[in-house]
Scaffold this motif. Structure first.
Motif, PDB file in Angstrom:
ATOM      1  N   GLU A  72     -11.197   4.922   8.710  1.00  0.00           N
ATOM      2  CA  GLU A  72     -10.749   6.144   8.042  1.00  0.00           C
ATOM      3  C   GLU A  72      -9.222   6.236   8.049  1.00  0.00           C
ATOM      4  O   GLU A  72      -8.619   6.705   7.082  1.00  0.00           O
ATOM      5  CB  GLU A  72     -11.368   7.386   8.699  1.00  0.00           C
ATOM      6  CG  GLU A  72     -12.849   7.550   8.437  1.00  0.00           C
ATOM      7  CD  GLU A  72     -13.747   6.561   9.195  1.00  0.00           C
ATOM      8  OE1 GLU A  72     -13.277   5.938  10.180  1.00  0.00           O
ATOM      9  OE2 GLU A  72     -14.909   6.403   8.791  1.00  0.00           O
ATOM     10  N   SER A  93      -9.727   8.694  -3.413  1.00  0.00           N
ATOM     11  CA  SER A  93     -10.990   9.379  -3.720  1.00  0.00           C
ATOM     12  C   SER A  93     -12.021   9.269  -2.593  1.00  0.00           C
ATOM     13  O   SER A  93     -13.077   9.894  -2.672  1.00  0.00           O
ATOM     14  CB  SER A  93     -11.592   8.837  -5.018  1.00  0.00           C
ATOM     15  OG  SER A  93     -12.068   7.524  -4.825  1.00  0.00           O
ATOM     16  N   TYR A  94     -11.727   8.474  -1.558  1.00  0.00           N
ATOM     17  CA  TYR A  94     -12.669   8.347  -0.438  1.00  0.00           C
ATOM     18  C   TYR A  94     -12.829   9.693   0.267  1.00  0.00           C
ATOM     19  O   TYR A  94     -11.856  10.380   0.543  1.00  0.00           O
ATOM     20  CB  TYR A  94     -12.201   7.290   0.564  1.00  0.00           C
ATOM     21  CG  TYR A  94     -13.007   7.333   1.846  1.00  0.00           C
ATOM     22  CD1 TYR A  94     -14.311   6.873   1.873  1.00  0.00           C
ATOM     23  CD2 TYR A  94     -12.475   7.904   3.003  1.00  0.00           C
ATOM     24  CE1 TYR A  94     -15.067   6.965   3.027  1.00  0.00           C
ATOM     25  CE2 TYR A  94     -13.220   7.991   4.163  1.00  0.00           C
ATOM     26  CZ  TYR A  94     -14.516   7.515   4.173  1.00  0.00           C
ATOM     27  OH  TYR A  94     -15.264   7.612   5.305  1.00  0.00           O
ATOM     28  N   ARG A  95     -14.075  10.072   0.563  1.00  0.00           N
ATOM     29  CA  ARG A  95     -14.392  11.309   1.293  1.00  0.00           C
ATOM     30  C   ARG A  95     -15.283  10.961   2.472  1.00  0.00           C
ATOM     31  O   ARG A  95     -16.409  10.497   2.288  1.00  0.00           O
ATOM     32  CB  ARG A  95     -15.113  12.318   0.388  1.00  0.00           C
ATOM     33  CG  ARG A  95     -14.310  12.777  -0.814  1.00  0.00           C
ATOM     34  CD  ARG A  95     -13.126  13.652  -0.392  1.00  0.00           C
ATOM     35  NE  ARG A  95     -12.285  14.003  -1.517  1.00  0.00           N
ATOM     36  CZ  ARG A  95     -11.160  13.382  -1.852  1.00  0.00           C
ATOM     37  NH1 ARG A  95     -10.750  12.347  -1.145  1.00  0.00           N
ATOM     38  NH2 ARG A  95     -10.450  13.767  -2.888  1.00  0.00           N
ATOM     39  N   GLU A 143     -16.961  12.759   4.445  1.00  0.00           N
ATOM     40  CA  GLU A 143     -18.231  13.491   4.536  1.00  0.00           C
ATOM     41  C   GLU A 143     -19.352  12.832   3.728  1.00  0.00           C
ATOM     42  O   GLU A 143     -20.524  13.120   3.931  1.00  0.00           O
ATOM     43  CB  GLU A 143     -18.053  14.960   4.117  1.00  0.00           C
ATOM     44  CG  GLU A 143     -17.589  15.176   2.696  1.00  0.00           C
ATOM     45  CD  GLU A 143     -16.062  15.172   2.528  1.00  0.00           C
ATOM     46  OE1 GLU A 143     -15.604  15.503   1.417  1.00  0.00           O
ATOM     47  OE2 GLU A 143     -15.340  14.831   3.490  1.00  0.00           O
ATOM     48  N   ARG A 144     -19.006  11.922   2.840  1.00  0.00           N
ATOM     49  CA  ARG A 144     -20.018  11.231   2.033  1.00  0.00           C
ATOM     50  C   ARG A 144     -20.499   9.938   2.672  1.00  0.00           C
ATOM     51  O   ARG A 144     -21.433   9.320   2.186  1.00  0.00           O
ATOM     52  CB  ARG A 144     -19.464  10.927   0.648  1.00  0.00           C
ATOM     53  CG  ARG A 144     -19.208  12.168  -0.168  1.00  0.00           C
ATOM     54  CD  ARG A 144     -18.830  11.793  -1.570  1.00  0.00           C
ATOM     55  NE  ARG A 144     -18.414  12.967  -2.322  1.00  0.00           N
ATOM     56  CZ  ARG A 144     -17.689  12.919  -3.409  1.00  0.00           C
ATOM     57  NH1 ARG A 144     -17.293  11.768  -3.891  1.00  0.00           N
ATOM     58  NH2 ARG A 144     -17.355  14.013  -4.043  1.00  0.00           N
ATOM     59  N   GLY A 145     -19.835   9.494   3.741  1.00  0.00           N
ATOM     60  CA  GLY A 145     -20.258   8.273   4.415  1.00  0.00           C
ATOM     61  C   GLY A 145     -19.063   7.496   4.943  1.00  0.00           C
ATOM     62  O   GLY A 145     -17.913   7.860   4.726  1.00  0.00           O
ATOM     63  N   SER A 146     -19.365   6.414   5.632  1.00  0.00           N
ATOM     64  CA  SER A 146     -18.316   5.590   6.239  1.00  0.00           C
ATOM     65  C   SER A 146     -17.543   4.837   5.163  1.00  0.00           C
ATOM     66  O   SER A 146     -17.997   4.696   4.021  1.00  0.00           O
ATOM     67  CB  SER A 146     -18.937   4.597   7.219  1.00  0.00           C
ATOM     68  OG  SER A 146     -19.678   3.617   6.499  1.00  0.00           O
ATOM     69  N   THR A 172     -19.619   1.917   3.979  1.00  0.00           N
ATOM     70  CA  THR A 172     -20.640   2.330   3.013  1.00  0.00           C
ATOM     71  C   THR A 172     -20.013   2.567   1.642  1.00  0.00           C
ATOM     72  O   THR A 172     -20.570   2.176   0.616  1.00  0.00           O
ATOM     73  CB  THR A 172     -21.354   3.605   3.509  1.00  0.00           C
ATOM     74  OG1 THR A 172     -21.965   3.323   4.764  1.00  0.00           O
ATOM     75  CG2 THR A 172     -22.402   4.082   2.528  1.00  0.00           C
ATOM     76  N   TRP A 173     -18.838   3.192   1.627  1.00  0.00           N
ATOM     77  CA  TRP A 173     -18.133   3.466   0.375  1.00  0.00           C
ATOM     78  C   TRP A 173     -17.774   2.155  -0.325  1.00  0.00           C
ATOM     79  O   TRP A 173     -17.999   2.008  -1.532  1.00  0.00           O
ATOM     80  CB  TRP A 173     -16.899   4.313   0.672  1.00  0.00           C
ATOM     81  CG  TRP A 173     -16.098   4.698  -0.532  1.00  0.00           C
ATOM     82  CD1 TRP A 173     -16.470   5.528  -1.545  1.00  0.00           C
ATOM     83  CD2 TRP A 173     -14.765   4.261  -0.847  1.00  0.00           C
ATOM     84  NE1 TRP A 173     -15.457   5.634  -2.460  1.00  0.00           N
ATOM     85  CE2 TRP A 173     -14.394   4.871  -2.056  1.00  0.00           C
ATOM     86  CE3 TRP A 173     -13.870   3.420  -0.202  1.00  0.00           C
ATOM     87  CZ2 TRP A 173     -13.161   4.664  -2.647  1.00  0.00           C
ATOM     88  CZ3 TRP A 173     -12.629   3.223  -0.790  1.00  0.00           C
ATOM     89  CH2 TRP A 173     -12.281   3.843  -2.005  1.00  0.00           C
ATOM     90  N   SER A 206     -20.857   0.540  -1.676  1.00  0.00           N
ATOM     91  CA  SER A 206     -21.382   1.252  -2.847  1.00  0.00           C
ATOM     92  C   SER A 206     -20.578   0.882  -4.098  1.00  0.00           C
ATOM     93  O   SER A 206     -21.135   0.799  -5.193  1.00  0.00           O
ATOM     94  CB  SER A 206     -21.390   2.762  -2.627  1.00  0.00           C
ATOM     95  OG  SER A 206     -20.090   3.297  -2.661  1.00  0.00           O
TER      96      SER A 206
END
Length: 195
Positions: free
Chosen positions: A14, A70-72, A74-77, A80-81, A84
């Motif tokens: 993060e 744009s990474y958030r 709360e939507r995942g690690s 994972t981002w 995806s």
């Protein structure tokens, strides 16, 4: 590794993605070192070809560089981002390839001289395709994905299971449920199931 870049190894994903958003290339290189192998592995399972997988993973990391803001969390690690992004770009490429194949087939088909009965068949076929597209829009994404890969891209059940990293039974179940929902859609619209 230079002393200045060793500090990045201690940072959480993060923190690294925040630095990447600020255009820190060393943070980006550290993220790539951590997650590049997983990204390539997923890309290879989807594409089935080493070069295509390398290209897909590289495109995905370019997207990570461009879209880091744009990474958030709360939507995942971050991992994972990143995966995806690989997955979504892979699906886009598979769809694009299938679309090119369909276009080439249409060009070959229409290059032949059309008789009136052939024109009628083509119009009838286009109408049926639109009806099928309408039915597909009513499916949950996981069932739609399996049906698209099987019927539009020509993959086997086993290839789809490997590509999506899900059990073979899950692929078959999603396919069965998706086809059942399509049949129910056509029946609810008072139409026969296309043959």
């Amino acid at each position: 590794m230079a002393k200045g870049t060793q500090q990045y190894l201690l940072l959480a994903d993060e923190d690294l993605i925040s630095l990447v958003a600020a255009r820190d290339s060393s943070a980006f290189a550290t993220l790539y070192d951590r997650h590049g192998r997983a990204a390539y592995s997923l890309a290879y399972r989807m594409m089935g070809d080493r070069q295509a997988a390398e290209d897909l993973a590289q495109e995905a990391f370019l997207e990570v560089w461009r879209a880091a803001r744009s990474y958030r969390a709360e939507r995942g690690s971050v991992r994972t981002w990143i995966l995806s992004i690989v997955h979504n770009r892979g699906i886009d490429q598979l769809r694009s390839a299938a679309s090119r194949r369909r276009t080439q087939e249409r060009v070959r088909t229409t290059a032949q001289t059309s008789q009136p009965s052939e024109a009628f068949r083509e119009v009838w076929g286009n109408t049926r395709r639109e009806q099928v597209r309408a039915a597909l829009r009513h499916l949950p994404p996981e069932q739609l994905k399996v049906l698209e890969l099987a019927y539009f891209s020509g993959y086997t059940h086993a290839e789809i299971a490997e590509m999506l990293d899900i059990p073979l039974g899950t692929v078959k179940g999603r396919m069965r449920l998706g086809l059942k929902k399509i049949r129910e859609f056509f029946e609810s619209q008072g139409m026969g199931v296309p043959g």
